[in-house]
Design an enzyme around this catalytic site. Structure first.
Site, PDB file in Angstrom:
ATOM      1  N   GLU A 255      16.245  45.790  35.486  1.00 18.98           N
ATOM      2  CA  GLU A 255      16.799  45.203  36.827  1.00 18.98           C
ATOM      3  C   GLU A 255      15.724  45.742  37.950  1.00 18.98           C
ATOM      4  OE1 GLU A 255      20.405  44.611  37.697  1.00 18.98           O
ATOM      5  OE2 GLU A 255      21.152  42.722  36.477  1.00 18.98           O
ATOM      6  N   HIS A 273      20.530  39.373  41.365  1.00 18.48           N
ATOM      7  CA  HIS A 273      22.036  40.470  40.785  1.00 18.48           C
ATOM      8  C   HIS A 273      22.585  39.791  42.681  1.00 18.48           C
ATOM      9  CE1 HIS A 273      24.057  43.701  38.634  1.00 18.48           C
ATOM     10  NE2 HIS A 273      24.833  43.021  39.550  1.00 18.48           N
TER      11      HIS A 273
HETATM   12  N1  LIG Z   1      27.000  38.985  38.957  1.00 12.46           N
HETATM   13  C1  LIG Z   1      27.200  40.112  40.120  1.00 12.46           C
HETATM   14  O1  LIG Z   1      27.241  40.310  41.211  1.00 12.46           O
HETATM   15  C2  LIG Z   1      29.027  40.700  39.958  1.00 12.46           C
HETATM   16  C3  LIG Z   1      29.675  40.950  40.668  1.00 12.46           C
HETATM   17  C4  LIG Z   1      30.719  41.735  40.087  1.00 12.46           C
HETATM   18  C5  LIG Z   1      31.172  41.401  38.600  1.00 12.46           C
HETATM   19  N2  LIG Z   1      30.030  41.595  38.231  1.00 12.46           N
HETATM   20  C6  LIG Z   1      30.499  41.475  36.325  1.00 12.46           C
HETATM   21  O2  LIG Z   1      31.103  41.024  35.986  1.00 12.46           O
HETATM   22  C7  LIG Z   1      32.495  41.208  34.786  1.00 12.46           C
HETATM   23  C8  LIG Z   1      33.290  40.645  35.348  1.00 12.46           C
HETATM   24  O3  LIG Z   1      34.198  41.571  35.936  1.00 12.46           O
HETATM   25  P1  LIG Z   1      35.709  41.368  36.414  1.00 12.46           P
HETATM   26  O4  LIG Z   1      36.503  41.489  38.377  1.00 12.46           O
HETATM   27  O5  LIG Z   1      35.855  39.978  36.112  1.00 12.46           O
HETATM   28  O6  LIG Z   1      36.255  42.356  35.507  1.00 12.46           O
HETATM   29  P2  LIG Z   1      37.430  42.486  35.025  1.00 12.46           P
HETATM   30  O7  LIG Z   1      37.984  43.152  34.385  1.00 12.46           O
HETATM   31  O8  LIG Z   1      38.956  42.150  35.543  1.00 12.46           O
HETATM   32  O9  LIG Z   1      37.475  41.280  33.453  1.00 12.46           O
HETATM   33  C9  LIG Z   1      36.728  41.291  32.493  1.00 12.46           C
HETATM   34  C10 LIG Z   1      37.491  41.201  31.201  1.00 12.46           C
HETATM   35  O10 LIG Z   1      36.682  40.977  30.663  1.00 12.46           O
HETATM   36  C11 LIG Z   1      37.854  41.381  29.392  1.00 12.46           C
HETATM   37  N3  LIG Z   1      36.868  41.016  28.278  1.00 12.46           N
HETATM   38  C12 LIG Z   1      36.413  42.901  27.305  1.00 12.46           C
HETATM   39  N4  LIG Z   1      35.395  43.251  26.710  1.00 12.46           N
HETATM   40  C13 LIG Z   1      35.643  41.671  26.437  1.00 12.46           C
HETATM   41  C14 LIG Z   1      35.154  41.479  24.994  1.00 12.46           C
HETATM   42  N5  LIG Z   1      33.766  42.079  24.232  1.00 12.46           N
HETATM   43  N6  LIG Z   1      35.321  39.545  24.533  1.00 12.46           N
HETATM   44  C15 LIG Z   1      35.440  39.014  26.060  1.00 12.46           C
HETATM   45  N7  LIG Z   1      36.284  39.624  27.068  1.00 12.46           N
HETATM   46  C16 LIG Z   1      35.867  41.612  27.216  1.00 12.46           C
HETATM   47  C17 LIG Z   1      39.055  42.102  29.158  1.00 12.46           C
HETATM   48  O11 LIG Z   1      39.650  42.173  28.826  1.00 12.46           O
HETATM   49  C18 LIG Z   1      38.886  41.370  30.635  1.00 12.46           C
HETATM   50  O12 LIG Z   1      39.507  40.071  31.124  1.00 12.46           O
HETATM   51  C19 LIG Z   1      31.798  42.877  35.407  1.00 12.46           C
HETATM   52  O13 LIG Z   1      32.259  44.321  34.486  1.00 12.46           O
HETATM   53  C20 LIG Z   1      30.680  43.178  36.091  1.00 12.46           C
HETATM   54  O14 LIG Z   1      29.794  43.939  35.252  1.00 12.46           O
HETATM   55  C21 LIG Z   1      29.102  41.125  38.330  1.00 12.46           C
END
Ligand SMILES: NC(=O)c1ccc[n+]([C@@H]2O[C@H](COP(=O)([O-])OP(=O)(O)OC[C@H]3O[C@@H](n4cnc5c(N)ncnc54)[C@H](O)[C@@H]3O)[C@@H](O)[C@H]2O)c1
Length: 310
Positions: A255, A273
């Site tokens: 990115e 993003h």
């Molecule tokens: N686009 C953006 O601007 C933006 C903003 C916020 C978060 N995010 C991304 O979104 C992701 C998720 O955020 P969240 O707040 O829901 O996090 P979270 O920790 O609440 O949820 C993540 C989930 O992924 C699961 N997980 C982990 N490894 C896995 C696998 N191998 N297979 C399937 N599931 C798996 C975990 O068990 C958990 O339930 C973050 O890690 C971040 O990278 C992106």
């Protein structure tokens, strides 16, 4: 306590911390080289996704006690190493969940009706009504990979839209109305797939050519999690062969990308993003960051006073 704020953060957040008596310096454009010389003078650092806190930086900051990441992903911080040095690492896990979920849902609508192509045609003064038979989202199956905070927010909205929602997540506690399935079952049965899991060594390239081969022809994919969980070359091939009818990407392996070939396909829509880039999420992130730093300073102050008493 001296706090350095490295990435763009709400001014109310800075004001709240200052009003609580903290010395707060903000430098939203600070470079990694400048950080190496400046951060050693601070007790706490606030970062968003831009600034990375890696081991070599931690090694030159023996006074650092607190790292706050305004946002979710901690992949830009060497968390275990920081904690091994006694540094507290915090993030704001739920502040942006609704915003990211809304973006994922919005992307589904745009993909279902090819609104990006329709817009491009209209801008070129073409009334190409015949090319736009889309589909309804209601009744379709949404496969959510990663049913954490954002996955659940997305699931709630999708259920309200009348979608069948299934999820793959080995450790989530789950939610009513969303059955867990194996990854293979999700890949073979979903009309839409959305990713909401962290990028780790295990999840990097988790969706590659082998997984694309298992998907329903015409599936649509949304990645608002992290770039690189989907192998971009494999996605490119799947889009070119029409196995995947459309992809919506908010995140990229690099990115900004240096190779834009994926973005040049007309069945790819994308954003730089911006999952958490809403007024509401930013204000929640700012408020949570201020609360974390102020609480930490208060508790550290009490501990110091108690140590002096003894
Ligand atoms: N686009 C953006 O601007 C933006 C903003 C916020 C978060 N995010 C991304 O979104 C992701 C998720 O955020 P969240 O707040 O829901 O996090 P979270 O920790 O609440 O949820 C993540 C989930 O992924 C699961 N997980 C982990 N490894 C896995 C696998 N191998 N297979 C399937 N599931 C798996 C975990 O068990 C958990 O339930 C973050 O890690 C971040 O990278 C992106």
């Amino acid at each position: 306590m001296k706090v350095l704020v490295c990435d763009k953060t709400e001014k109310e957040c800075l004001e709240q911390m200052r009003a609580a008596g903290l010395t707060v310096d903000a430098n939203f454009e600070i470079t990694p080289e400048q950080l190496m010389t400046m951060l050693p003078a601070y007790d706490a650092v606030v970062v968003r996704s831009r600034t990375k806190i890696r081991q070599p930086l931690i090694d030159v900051c023996p006074n650092l006690k607190l790292i706050v990441r305004g946002g979710v992903g901690l992949d830009t911080i060497d968390v275990e190493y920081a904690r091994s040095k006694g540094i507290v690492v915090k993030n704001t896990p739920r502040a942006s969940s609704a915003s990211v979920a809304e973006l994922a849902i919005g992307y589904m609508f745009v993909l279902a009706r090819s609104l990006y192509k329709a817009t491009a045609g209209m801008k070129a003064e073409k009334w190409d009504k015949k090319s736009f038979e889309g589909e309804e989202i209601g009744g379709k199956t949404l496969g959510i990979i990663g049913l954490g905070n954002i996955g659940m927010e997305t699931a709630r909205r999708a259920l309200q839209l009348g979608m069948n929602v299934i999820a793959f997540d080995p450790t989530s506690k789950g939610m009513f109305g969303v059955p867990f399935v194996s990854l293979d079952e999700l890949l073979t049965s979903a009309d839409y797939i959305t990713l909401h899991l962290p990028k780790t060594e295990e999840t990097a390239n988790m969706i590659d050519a082998e997984q694309f081969a298992k998907m329903k022809p015409g599936v649509r994919i949304i990645n608002c999690a992290r770039g690189g969980i989907i192998n971009e070359d494999a996605l490119y091939d799947a889009l070119v062969s029409d196995k995947v009818a459309g992809a919506a990407l908010d995140v990229f392996a690099e990115e900004p990308p240096t190779d834009w070939k994926l973005l040049q396909l007309d069945n790819v829509i994308a954003s730089p993003h911006i999952g958490a880039a809403t007024k509401e999420a930013q204000s929640r992130v700012g408020a949570e960051v201020a609360e974390i730093v102020i609480d930490f300073a208060r508790i550290a102050g009490q501990a110091e006073a108690a140590a002096l008493d003894n």
